[in-house]
Design a protein around this motif. Structure first.
Motif, PDB file in Angstrom:
ATOM      1  N   MET A 191       0.855  -1.182   0.000  1.00  0.00           N
ATOM      2  CA  MET A 191       0.000   0.000   0.000  1.00  0.00           C
ATOM      3  C   MET A 191       0.895   1.238   0.000  1.00  0.00           C
ATOM      4  SD  MET A 191      -3.067   0.974   2.632  1.00  0.00           S
ATOM      5  CE  MET A 191      -4.039  -0.396   2.009  1.00  0.00           C
ATOM      6  N   HIS A 192       0.607   2.199  -0.865  1.00  0.00           N
ATOM      7  CA  HIS A 192       1.484   3.347  -1.040  1.00  0.00           C
ATOM      8  C   HIS A 192       0.723   4.663  -0.872  1.00  0.00           C
ATOM      9  CE1 HIS A 192       4.388   0.476  -2.545  1.00  0.00           C
ATOM     10  NE2 HIS A 192       3.569   0.124  -3.530  1.00  0.00           N
ATOM     11  N   ILE A 193       1.404   5.641  -0.275  1.00  0.00           N
ATOM     12  CA  ILE A 193       0.877   6.994  -0.139  1.00  0.00           C
ATOM     13  C   ILE A 193       1.865   7.931  -0.813  1.00  0.00           C
ATOM     14  CG2 ILE A 193       0.124   8.810   1.430  1.00  0.00           C
ATOM     15  CD1 ILE A 193      -0.259   6.645   3.572  1.00  0.00           C
ATOM     16  N   ASP A 194       1.444   8.588  -1.881  1.00  0.00           N
ATOM     17  CA  ASP A 194       2.311   9.535  -2.582  1.00  0.00           C
ATOM     18  C   ASP A 194       2.350  10.853  -1.799  1.00  0.00           C
ATOM     19  OD1 ASP A 194       2.834   7.791  -4.731  1.00  0.00           O
ATOM     20  OD2 ASP A 194       0.939   8.328  -5.678  1.00  0.00           O
ATOM     21  N   ILE A 195       3.561  11.323  -1.500  1.00  0.00           N
ATOM     22  CA  ILE A 195       3.709  12.557  -0.730  1.00  0.00           C
ATOM     23  C   ILE A 195       4.635  13.548  -1.417  1.00  0.00           C
ATOM     24  CG2 ILE A 195       3.243  11.422   1.486  1.00  0.00           C
ATOM     25  CD1 ILE A 195       6.299  11.509   1.971  1.00  0.00           C
ATOM     26  N   ALA A 196       4.932  13.328  -2.703  1.00  0.00           N
ATOM     27  CA  ALA A 196       5.832  14.232  -3.419  1.00  0.00           C
ATOM     28  C   ALA A 196       5.311  15.664  -3.352  1.00  0.00           C
ATOM     29  CB  ALA A 196       5.971  13.786  -4.878  1.00  0.00           C
ATOM     30  N   GLY A 197       6.138  16.575  -2.870  1.00  0.00           N
ATOM     31  CA  GLY A 197       5.749  17.972  -2.764  1.00  0.00           C
ATOM     32  C   GLY A 197       4.973  18.322  -1.517  1.00  0.00           C
ATOM     33  N   LEU A 198       4.766  17.360  -0.641  1.00  0.00           N
ATOM     34  CA  LEU A 198       4.010  17.633   0.588  1.00  0.00           C
ATOM     35  C   LEU A 198       4.883  18.389   1.580  1.00  0.00           C
ATOM     36  CD1 LEU A 198       1.351  17.076   2.195  1.00  0.00           C
ATOM     37  CD2 LEU A 198       2.525  15.080   3.165  1.00  0.00           C
ATOM     38  N   PRO A 199       4.480  19.586   2.019  1.00  0.00           N
ATOM     39  CA  PRO A 199       5.272  20.314   3.015  1.00  0.00           C
ATOM     40  C   PRO A 199       5.377  19.533   4.316  1.00  0.00           C
ATOM     41  CG  PRO A 199       3.618  21.749   2.005  1.00  0.00           C
ATOM     42  CD  PRO A 199       3.294  20.352   1.584  1.00  0.00           C
ATOM     43  N   ALA A 200       6.509  19.663   4.987  1.00  0.00           N
ATOM     44  CA  ALA A 200       6.751  18.901   6.213  1.00  0.00           C
ATOM     45  C   ALA A 200       5.702  19.199   7.274  1.00  0.00           C
ATOM     46  CB  ALA A 200       8.150  19.208   6.745  1.00  0.00           C
ATOM     47  N   ASP A 201       5.201  20.430   7.319  1.00  0.00           N
ATOM     48  CA  ASP A 201       4.237  20.780   8.363  1.00  0.00           C
ATOM     49  C   ASP A 201       2.842  20.224   8.105  1.00  0.00           C
ATOM     50  OD1 ASP A 201       3.452  22.391   6.275  1.00  0.00           O
ATOM     51  OD2 ASP A 201       3.512  24.270   7.405  1.00  0.00           O
ATOM     52  N   ARG A 202       2.650  19.544   6.956  1.00  0.00           N
ATOM     53  CA  ARG A 202       1.360  18.917   6.665  1.00  0.00           C
ATOM     54  C   ARG A 202       1.338  17.441   7.058  1.00  0.00           C
ATOM     55  NH1 ARG A 202      -2.365  21.503   7.326  1.00  0.00           N
ATOM     56  NH2 ARG A 202      -3.692  20.170   6.016  1.00  0.00           N
ATOM     57  N   VAL A 203       2.435  16.945   7.622  1.00  0.00           N
ATOM     58  CA  VAL A 203       2.465  15.606   8.230  1.00  0.00           C
ATOM     59  C   VAL A 203       2.229  15.805   9.721  1.00  0.00           C
ATOM     60  CG1 VAL A 203       3.808  13.520   8.670  1.00  0.00           C
ATOM     61  CG2 VAL A 203       4.058  14.740   6.490  1.00  0.00           C
ATOM     62  N   VAL A 204       1.104  15.295  10.218  1.00  0.00           N
ATOM     63  CA  VAL A 204       0.665  15.618  11.575  1.00  0.00           C
ATOM     64  C   VAL A 204       0.403  14.339  12.363  1.00  0.00           C
ATOM     65  CG1 VAL A 204      -1.122  16.749  12.952  1.00  0.00           C
ATOM     66  CG2 VAL A 204      -0.380  17.771  10.785  1.00  0.00           C
ATOM     67  N   PHE A 205       0.939  14.298  13.579  1.00  0.00           N
ATOM     68  CA  PHE A 205       0.592  13.254  14.548  1.00  0.00           C
ATOM     69  C   PHE A 205      -0.431  13.837  15.512  1.00  0.00           C
ATOM     70  CE2 PHE A 205       4.715  11.917  13.009  1.00  0.00           C
ATOM     71  CZ  PHE A 205       4.611  10.527  12.955  1.00  0.00           C
ATOM     72  N   ALA A 206      -1.579  13.162  15.656  1.00  0.00           N
ATOM     73  CA  ALA A 206      -2.639  13.702  16.500  1.00  0.00           C
ATOM     74  C   ALA A 206      -3.517  12.577  17.023  1.00  0.00           C
ATOM     75  CB  ALA A 206      -3.491  14.704  15.711  1.00  0.00           C
ATOM     76  N   THR A 207      -4.066  12.752  18.213  1.00  0.00           N
ATOM     77  CA  THR A 207      -5.000  11.775  18.766  1.00  0.00           C
ATOM     78  C   THR A 207      -6.417  12.093  18.294  1.00  0.00           C
ATOM     79  OG1 THR A 207      -5.346  13.091  20.782  1.00  0.00           O
ATOM     80  CG2 THR A 207      -3.574  11.437  20.812  1.00  0.00           C
ATOM     81  N   SER A 208      -7.273  11.078  18.335  1.00  0.00           N
ATOM     82  CA  SER A 208      -8.681  11.246  17.952  1.00  0.00           C
ATOM     83  C   SER A 208      -9.542  10.379  18.864  1.00  0.00           C
ATOM     84  CB  SER A 208      -8.917  10.843  16.496  1.00  0.00           C
ATOM     85  OG  SER A 208     -10.308  10.736  16.220  1.00  0.00           O
ATOM     86  N   PRO A 209     -10.351  10.998  19.729  1.00  0.00           N
ATOM     87  CA  PRO A 209     -11.226  10.195  20.598  1.00  0.00           C
ATOM     88  C   PRO A 209     -12.189   9.301  19.821  1.00  0.00           C
ATOM     89  CG  PRO A 209     -11.099  12.473  21.364  1.00  0.00           C
ATOM     90  CD  PRO A 209     -10.435  12.435  20.025  1.00  0.00           C
ATOM     91  N   LEU A 210     -12.743   9.799  18.724  1.00  0.00           N
ATOM     92  CA  LEU A 210     -13.706   8.999  17.978  1.00  0.00           C
ATOM     93  C   LEU A 210     -13.029   7.801  17.322  1.00  0.00           C
ATOM     94  CD1 LEU A 210     -16.569   8.545  16.995  1.00  0.00           C
ATOM     95  CD2 LEU A 210     -16.119  10.138  15.096  1.00  0.00           C
ATOM     96  N   ALA A 211     -11.829   7.994  16.784  1.00  0.00           N
ATOM     97  CA  ALA A 211     -11.101   6.873  16.200  1.00  0.00           C
ATOM     98  C   ALA A 211     -10.809   5.808  17.252  1.00  0.00           C
ATOM     99  CB  ALA A 211      -9.794   7.363  15.564  1.00  0.00           C
ATOM    100  N   GLU A 212     -10.469   6.238  18.469  1.00  0.00           N
ATOM    101  CA  GLU A 212     -10.183   5.272  19.531  1.00  0.00           C
ATOM    102  C   GLU A 212     -11.456   4.583  20.003  1.00  0.00           C
ATOM    103  OE1 GLU A 212      -7.144   3.396  21.912  1.00  0.00           O
ATOM    104  OE2 GLU A 212      -7.300   4.403  19.982  1.00  0.00           O
ATOM    105  N   LEU A 213     -12.569   5.304  20.024  1.00  0.00           N
ATOM    106  CA  LEU A 213     -13.840   4.673  20.363  1.00  0.00           C
ATOM    107  C   LEU A 213     -14.153   3.561  19.360  1.00  0.00           C
ATOM    108  CD1 LEU A 213     -16.537   4.374  21.843  1.00  0.00           C
ATOM    109  CD2 LEU A 213     -17.423   6.279  20.469  1.00  0.00           C
ATOM    110  N   GLY A 214     -13.888   3.807  18.082  1.00  0.00           N
ATOM    111  CA  GLY A 214     -14.133   2.778  17.078  1.00  0.00           C
ATOM    112  C   GLY A 214     -13.361   1.510  17.355  1.00  0.00           C
ATOM    113  N   LEU A 215     -12.102   1.653  17.760  1.00  0.00           N
ATOM    114  CA  LEU A 215     -11.302   0.466  18.046  1.00  0.00           C
ATOM    115  C   LEU A 215     -11.682  -0.166  19.374  1.00  0.00           C
ATOM    116  CD1 LEU A 215      -7.862   1.460  16.554  1.00  0.00           C
ATOM    117  CD2 LEU A 215      -9.271  -0.504  15.942  1.00  0.00           C
TER     118      LEU A 215
END
Length: 370
Positions: free
Chosen positions: A1-25
């Motif tokens: 599985m591949h994600i193309d990131i050519a030209g993506l600014p570094a500040d657009r890669v974000v690590f963040a928590t999500s309560p709803l995503a964790e509720l799903g799991l």
């Protein structure tokens, strides 16, 4: 599985928590405790404490989280014109969920009926009779509750959306609020650590810290995720907005998930810790089972069967092969004791025996569940 990131600014890669995503799991762990050997105590205690009404409603909607991880749990990635930011609280995440348009919400909610079309921009079941008929037919294989839910969703999306929000809010009150307070500290710390690693050492080191299965190619233009599925998406679609979000999960192991639906920002949902799993049984039994798994098609079938029961026809449709060919592979897996079969009405459902599979070792289990 591949994600193309050519030209993506570094500040657009974000690590963040999500309560709803964790509720799903968390909901997934309650439905499929065999996927999560380290959570048996929590799942048993939580299930035992549920009020019957809430437990029944969770059962009615469990295809949102049991055999597929519906993208409704990551609405921040799909809001048209949004900034891709996760909610700081469950209420904020649910507000983002409310901002999804009906077509996007319904399509995400019915992912289990159209998994083979996930990577393409398929017609909405709200507008296309063929897609609608397929959704209803495949929902029927899951049982009368799921079929009724699907019918109501297609007939009156607004009403069902309100029902789903109330369900998530009631789950929060019943068990998730306390759970989130406990696990969010570790997840937030992990997100901060990886953000700092990204800033100090760069994207390659940050991706390596997420999982050995996540790598950045030498050109820095593509992220690869080692999964038993083939797909491609981009983090630089001008119609969607630039961005890649990486969300840690405490409940998620061994699942390493990638949101790659057309028109959505890509998301990597990764576990922050790994439990221990049992060692293999006898050499003879291991040899019998590994020989059964030597065929690549049987490995791919196991990826489906590890998540939920499937009919032979569903497996044939998902992999583009004939039903007799699927039946032959299922026979081999059954003889090795890896697959169980049960009947529901006119449907025969097959599922991987995760207790047996766990004895093959964590590498195989993580591979088929990743």
């Amino acid at each position: 599985m591949h994600i193309d990131i050519a030209g993506l600014p570094a500040d657009r890669v974000v690590f963040a928590t999500s309560p709803l995503a964790e509720l799903g799991l968390a909901l997934h762990a309650l439905s499929e405790p065999g996927h999560h050997p380290g959570l048996h105590g929590w799942a048993t205690a939580t299930s035992a404490a549920l009020e019957p009404d809430l437990a029944d409603r969770m059962l009615e909607a469990e295809f949102l989280w049991r055999n597929t991880f519906s993208d409704v749990f990551m609405p921040f990635a799909g809001v048209r014109g949004g900034d891709g930011r996760t909610g700081a609280t469950l209420a904020e995440d649910l507000d983002l969920l409310d901002r999804l348009d009906d077509e996007r919400f319904v399509g995400a909610a019915l992912e289990f009926t159209c998994a083979s079309h996930y990577e393409i921009d398929a017609p909405s079941p709200l507008k296309d009779a063929g897609t609608r008929g397929r959704a209803l037919d495949l929902a029927a294989a899951r049982g009368p509750q799921q079929l009724d839910f699907t019918r109501r969703l297609l007939a009156d999306p607004a009403s069902v959306r309100g029902w789903v929000r109330r369900l998530f809010e009631d789950c929060d009150q019943a068990f998730f609020a306390d759970t989130w307070r406990r696990v969010s500290v570790q997840m937030a710390a992990d997100a901060r650590h990886k953000t700092e690693l990204l800033r100090r050492k760069g994207l390659a080191d940050a991706m390596g810290s997420v999982s050995p299965a996540v790598t950045l190619d030498e050109s820095g233009a593509r992220i690869s995720v080692d999964k038993l599925s083939e797909a491609r998406t981009t983090a630089t679609d001008p119609e969607v907005g630039q961005g890649l979000t990486l969300v840690p999960t405490s409940f998620g192991w061994p699942h390493l998930m990638v949101l790659h639906a057309p028109g959505w920002r890509p998301v990597i949902h990764y576990p922050v810790q790994l439990p221990n799993l049992p060692v293999p049984a006898s050499v003879e039994l291991l040899q019998l089972r590994m020989e059964a798994l030597a065929h690549p098609m049987r490995m791919r079938l196991c990826r489906n069967l590890a998540r939920s029961p499937y009919t032979t026809g569903e497996l044939a449709d998902a992999h583009g092969v004939t039903s007799p060919e699927v039946s032959r592979h299922l026979t081999v897996l059954k003889k090795a004791g890896l697959v169980t079969t049960r009947r529901r009405g006119r449907y025969v459902l097959h599922q991987l025996d995760l207790t047996v599979v766990a004895r093959l070792g964590s590498d195989f289990l993580e591979g088929v569940l990743r």
